[in-house]
Design a protein around this motif. Structure first.
Motif, PDB file in Angstrom:
ATOM      1  N   ARG A  38       0.817  -1.214   0.000  1.00  0.00           N
ATOM      2  CA  ARG A  38       0.000   0.000   0.000  1.00  0.00           C
ATOM      3  C   ARG A  38       0.852   1.266   0.000  1.00  0.00           C
ATOM      4  N   ASP A  39       1.884   1.312   0.847  1.00  0.00           N
ATOM      5  CA  ASP A  39       2.705   2.514   0.980  1.00  0.00           C
ATOM      6  C   ASP A  39       3.564   2.747  -0.258  1.00  0.00           C
ATOM      7  N   ILE A  40       4.081   1.684  -0.853  1.00  0.00           N
ATOM      8  CA  ILE A  40       4.893   1.833  -2.057  1.00  0.00           C
ATOM      9  C   ILE A  40       4.029   2.298  -3.231  1.00  0.00           C
ATOM     10  N   ALA A  41       2.807   1.765  -3.319  1.00  0.00           N
ATOM     11  CA  ALA A  41       1.883   2.220  -4.356  1.00  0.00           C
ATOM     12  C   ALA A  41       1.562   3.704  -4.185  1.00  0.00           C
ATOM     13  N   ALA A  42       1.409   4.138  -2.941  1.00  0.00           N
ATOM     14  CA  ALA A  42       1.148   5.555  -2.676  1.00  0.00           C
ATOM     15  C   ALA A  42       2.339   6.414  -3.084  1.00  0.00           C
ATOM     16  N   SER A  43       3.555   5.931  -2.821  1.00  0.00           N
ATOM     17  CA  SER A  43       4.745   6.700  -3.192  1.00  0.00           C
ATOM     18  C   SER A  43       4.866   6.844  -4.707  1.00  0.00           C
TER      19      SER A  43
END
Length: 404
Positions: free
Chosen positions: A354-359
């Motif tokens: 989730r966090d990498i997709a957001a970045s």
């Protein structure tokens, strides 16, 4: 503008004189605020003139250097002008009406009222407060700068002692070789940050690690408190200072960590995109406020923008809306709760943390933002921009370098 900080070594009488100077500066600031509240149409210059009236009326105020009194009046006007600006911009919620100060921790001098020694290892304050000569303990060398470059000198009281800060006007920009890389950063609680290259940085959680010690010290302090006793016992004040020193250690750990990570990110990339988070609003969530405060997002952003300015790198603050919901591949919106840590797109089948997709979304927004809105999203003034007023809470307002 860059700020150098030295610890002060002096006698107990000199520490008492510094405390008296700080109380006087607080008195002048509160008086100026009351003068503005009682009189319509008061501006910054009227507050500066009012300082001389206070000096004639109160003998202890006349003992403080005249420019130090004016600096206190400027602090009051800084709060007033911020209130006016919030009203003009129709800021949602409270507009920040100026409040009277109860526990100031610093007094600020301009270009007079102090004198450096020949070797720049000591400073003498020449007003009538009786502070005298103070030895400076630190690794910075002021001999590299002319006396005319020192625009402000501030005495700060902290839990572990007294400090002197020098605001020096100088160019800190350094030319570096371009790396040809751009990166997007997503700040979070589980991970301190996740970048668009797939790298994650674990959150150190300094407050959580020290929470038991802090609670124990707080209980010891509370046991020594006697309701209605004025003044409190010496043992209470000793316990209070021990508790404050533990909190100070945690804040310094957090600042040094944010500084190190921000430096590493800036040195490795030419463009850094990150979310323009409203941290003040986010900490109102009573379930996450402690974890958000412990993460130090605002401190990290401040250092990121400072190092970006210093080394000529582009830092872009992008709107955070739907960065965690949109798919970075097909831009299809996939709604998910905070507990869902994996992004699974039902449109294109893309699966990612989730966090990498957001970045990745943040990087895409950052690259599109640079072309038409400038380095900083929405034209906001970055936190490193030069200012002349140093705040009373131990930090500098809109300065190039955060306090060292």
């Amino acid at each position: 503008m860059i700020v150098f900080e030295f610890k002060v070594k002096a006698k107990l009488t000199q520490y008492a004189a510094i405390d008296e100077a700080i109380r006087t500066a607080q008195f002048v600031q509160n008086k100026c605020l009351r003068y503005w509240m009682d009189n319509q149409g008061i501006n910054k210059y009227d507050l500066n003139k009012y300082c001389s009236v206070l000096a004639k009326e109160f003998s202890f105020a006349s003992e403080l250097n005249s420019q130090a009194r004016q600096a206190s009046a400027e602090r009051a006007w800084s709060a007033i002008s911020r209130f006016y600006e919030n009203c003009r911009n129709k800021t949602k919620g409270k507009k920040g009406f100026p409040k009277f100060k109860k526990n100031c921790r610093s007094v600020e001098y301009k270009t007079s009222g102090w004198k450096l020694s020949e070797n720049r290892k000591a400073i003498a304050f020449t007003d009538k407060k009786g502070i005298g000569r103070l030895n400076l303990k630190g690794t910075y060398d002021l001999n590299f700068y002319q006396l005319g470059q020192i625009k402000r000198v501030r005495l700060v009281r902290r839990a572990d002692g007294y400090y002197v800060q020098f605001a020096v006007k100088t160019d800190v920009q350094i030319k570096t070789q371009p790396t040809g890389r751009a990166i997007g950063l997503d700040l979070g609680i589980k991970y301190f940050l996740a970048d668009s290259n797939g790298h994650t940085e674990e959150s150190p959680k300094f407050y959580r690690q020290s929470e038991k010690q802090l609670n124990r010290a707080n209980r010891k302090k509370s046991k020594k408190y006697r309701k209605g006793a004025k003044p409190q016992s010496k043992n209470y004040h000793k316990a209070r200072k021990r508790y404050a020193r533990k909190h100070l250690r945690v804040s310094r750990q957090r600042k040094e960590y944010c500084k190190r990570v921000a430096y590493s990110v800036i040195q490795s990339n030419d463009l850094v995109a990150y979310e323009d988070l409203n941290v003040k609003g986010l900490v109102r969530n009573r379930h996450l406020s402690k974890s958000i405060s412990d993460a130090g997002w605002s401190t990290f952003r401040q250092w990121l923008e400072y190092f970006g300015h210093k080394y000529g790198k582009v830092t872009v603050a992008v709107p955070p809306h739907y960065t965690s919901q949109d798919c970075p591949k097909c831009h299809h919106r996939v709604k998910k709760s905070l507990s869902q840590r994996t992004h699974v797109c039902d449109n294109c089948g893309y699966v990612e943390d989730r966090d990498i997709a957001a970045s990745l979304n943040i990087l895409q927004k950052g690259l599109s933002t640079v072309g038409h809105t400038g380095t900083y999203a929405w034209g906001d003034t970055p936190s490193w921009s030069v200012g002349t007023i140093l705040l009373a809470n131990g930090e500098s307002e809109k300065k190039v370098s955060p306090a060292f």
